[in-house]
Design an enzyme around this catalytic site. Structure first.
Site, short mmCIF file in Angstrom:
data_model
loop_
_atom_site.label_atom_id
_atom_site.label_comp_id
_atom_site.label_asym_id
_atom_site.label_seq_id
_atom_site.Cartn_x
_atom_site.Cartn_y
_atom_site.Cartn_z
N TYR A 142 0.82 -1.21 0.00
CA TYR A 142 0.00 0.00 0.00
C TYR A 142 0.86 1.26 0.00
CZ TYR A 142 -4.64 -1.98 0.93
OH TYR A 142 -5.85 -2.62 0.83
N LYS A 189 3.14 -15.32 2.53
CA LYS A 189 3.40 -16.04 1.29
C LYS A 189 4.91 -16.27 1.24
CE LYS A 189 2.07 -17.69 -2.74
NZ LYS A 189 1.20 -18.88 -2.89
N ASP A 221 -2.84 -18.20 0.33
CA ASP A 221 -3.79 -18.89 -0.56
C ASP A 221 -4.50 -20.01 0.22
OD1 ASP A 221 -1.30 -20.13 -0.44
OD2 ASP A 221 -1.23 -20.68 -2.56
N ASP A 245 -6.34 -7.07 4.22
CA ASP A 245 -7.47 -6.42 3.56
C ASP A 245 -8.35 -7.48 2.90
OD1 ASP A 245 -9.00 -4.27 2.44
OD2 ASP A 245 -7.99 -4.64 0.53
N ASP A 249 -12.28 -9.17 4.27
CA ASP A 249 -13.53 -9.13 3.51
C ASP A 249 -14.08 -10.54 3.33
OD1 ASP A 249 -13.32 -6.35 3.11
OD2 ASP A 249 -14.04 -6.51 1.04
#
Ligand code: IPM
Ligand code: MN
Length: 371
Positions: A142, A189, A221, A245, A249
């Site tokens: 970000y 990751k 993942d 983020d 969701d």
């Protein structure tokens, strides 16, 4: 207690839901004899329209000199489909997080018993889920260097983390796990990204100071899959900015609606509380937005200042609203109430739980004087 609270209600449904959160805080102030002083500031698309900047200096100054910030939502479709817009509402939120040093974003995800059948996931999968997501908020992709080649054909966003940035949120996450079910899952990751390997190294080192907490690791993942297959396995999830983020969701479907998820953004000197849903522009002004995420964000604000009984007064009122189906259309397609009516019920219930009890039957059929 006296608290100065900056109110940045922002765009879309932000002002409607924030108004309900303020009402809940006013009911708490009344019952518990606190003084909350609210001061409004501009942020987002509305701030661009009025001042040219998504985060005017005046707003930043207000937030830097207040006890807490209550945030609504930002975003406007007129910017979403215009990749070359010179300023964007989201820049206001990102700048606010960075300038106020709000490095830890805490997002609780819970399967409410009364809502289990509203989730698209099966009851037996989500029952008992209670997760606290610790999302790093001021670093990573970000905020890394962004580049676009001169001919506009190559773009890059750098994902960078320093040891210090990882350490400070990791301590908070471990401390939270100690007070919960003592399990911390680092989502990364590390099989591909150097930055994730640094996260693993630093978090593993720090874990030795928290021996009562079990640490495990999950590639993002796989974590995305586990969140749907077996979410109750998680206690505290710690992760970097973008993974947090995305999985928060995803996790919101467990509760049955993203309109229920609150968050706290914490730094060393400032704190901000906001629903995780966005500005939901299609719903603006229609009275259909769920105010519960904003109201639960107000509860997180109170808890941050150790006003635990006060926070629970809000949570009890929310649970009662959910139990009685005093909810907006996202959770109630048969007899939905408006944003304001849900806020009114929660306000009344905080002020006077006994009275509201008497009217339960009537509330159900929408005839109570309370609503
Ligand atoms: C969130 C939002 C923001 C983010 C946007 C609006 C910049 O999606 O708070 O989750 O990506 O952090
Ligand atoms: Mn998001």
């Amino acid at each position: 207690m006296k608290l100065d609270i900056a109110v940045l209600s922002g765009d879309g449904i932000g002002p409607e839901v924030t108004a309900q959160a303020i009402k809940a805080l006013e009911a708490v102030a009344h019952n518990f004899d606190h003084t909350f002083i609210f001061k409004e500031g501009l942020v987002g698309a509305i701030a661009i329209d009025k001042t040219g900047a998504p985060l005017p200096d005046k707003t930043l100054e207000l937030c830097a000199n207040t006890d807490a910030v209550l945030f609504g939502a930002i975003g406007d479709p007129k910017y979403d489909n215009n990749p070359s817009a010179p300023v964007r509402p989201e820049q206001g939120l990102l700048k606010l997080r960075k300038e106020l040093g709000l490095y830890a974003n805490i997002r609780p995800v819970k399967a409410y018993n009364t809502l289990i059948d509203k989730s698209p996931l099966k009851r037996e999968i989500i029952e008992g889920t209670d997760i606290s997501i610790y999302r790093e908020l001021t670093g990573g992709i970000y905020f890394g260097k962004k580049e676009l080649s001169e001919d506009g054909t190559i773009a890059s966003d750098l994902c960078e983390y320093s040891r210090g940035e990882i350490e400070r949120i990791t301590h908070l996450a471990f401390k939270a796990a100690q007070k919960r079910r003592k399990k911390l899952t680092l989502v990364d990751k590390a099989n591909v990204l150097e930055s994730s390997r640094l996260w693993r190294k630093v978090v593993s080192e720090i874990s030795t100071a928290y021996e009562d907490v079990t640490l495990d690791f999950l590639f993002v993942d796989n974590a995305a899959m586990q969140m749907i297959l077996n979410p109750s396995q998680f206690d505290v999830i710690l992760t970097e900015n973008m993974f947090g983020d995305i999985i928060s969701d995803e996790a919101s479907v467990i509760g049955g609606s993203i309109g229920l998820l609150a968050s706290a953004s914490i730094g060393d000197n400032c704190c901000m509380f906001e629903p995780i849903h966005g500005s939901y522009p299609q719903a603006t002004g229609k009275g259909i937005a769920n105010p519960i995420a904003a109201i639960l964000s107000a509860a997180m604000l109170l808890e941050h200042f150790d006003l635990v009984g006060e926070a629970n007064a809000i949570r009890d009122a929310v649970e009662k609203a959910l139990e009685l189906n005093i909810t907006t259309p996202d959770l109630n397609s048969i007899n939905p109430l408006t944003t304001e009516k849900v806020g009114d019920f929660i306000y009344d219930y905080i002020l006077n739980p006994e009275d509201s009890n008497i009217n339960f039957e009537n509330i159900h059929v929408g005839q109570s004087t309370i609503i």
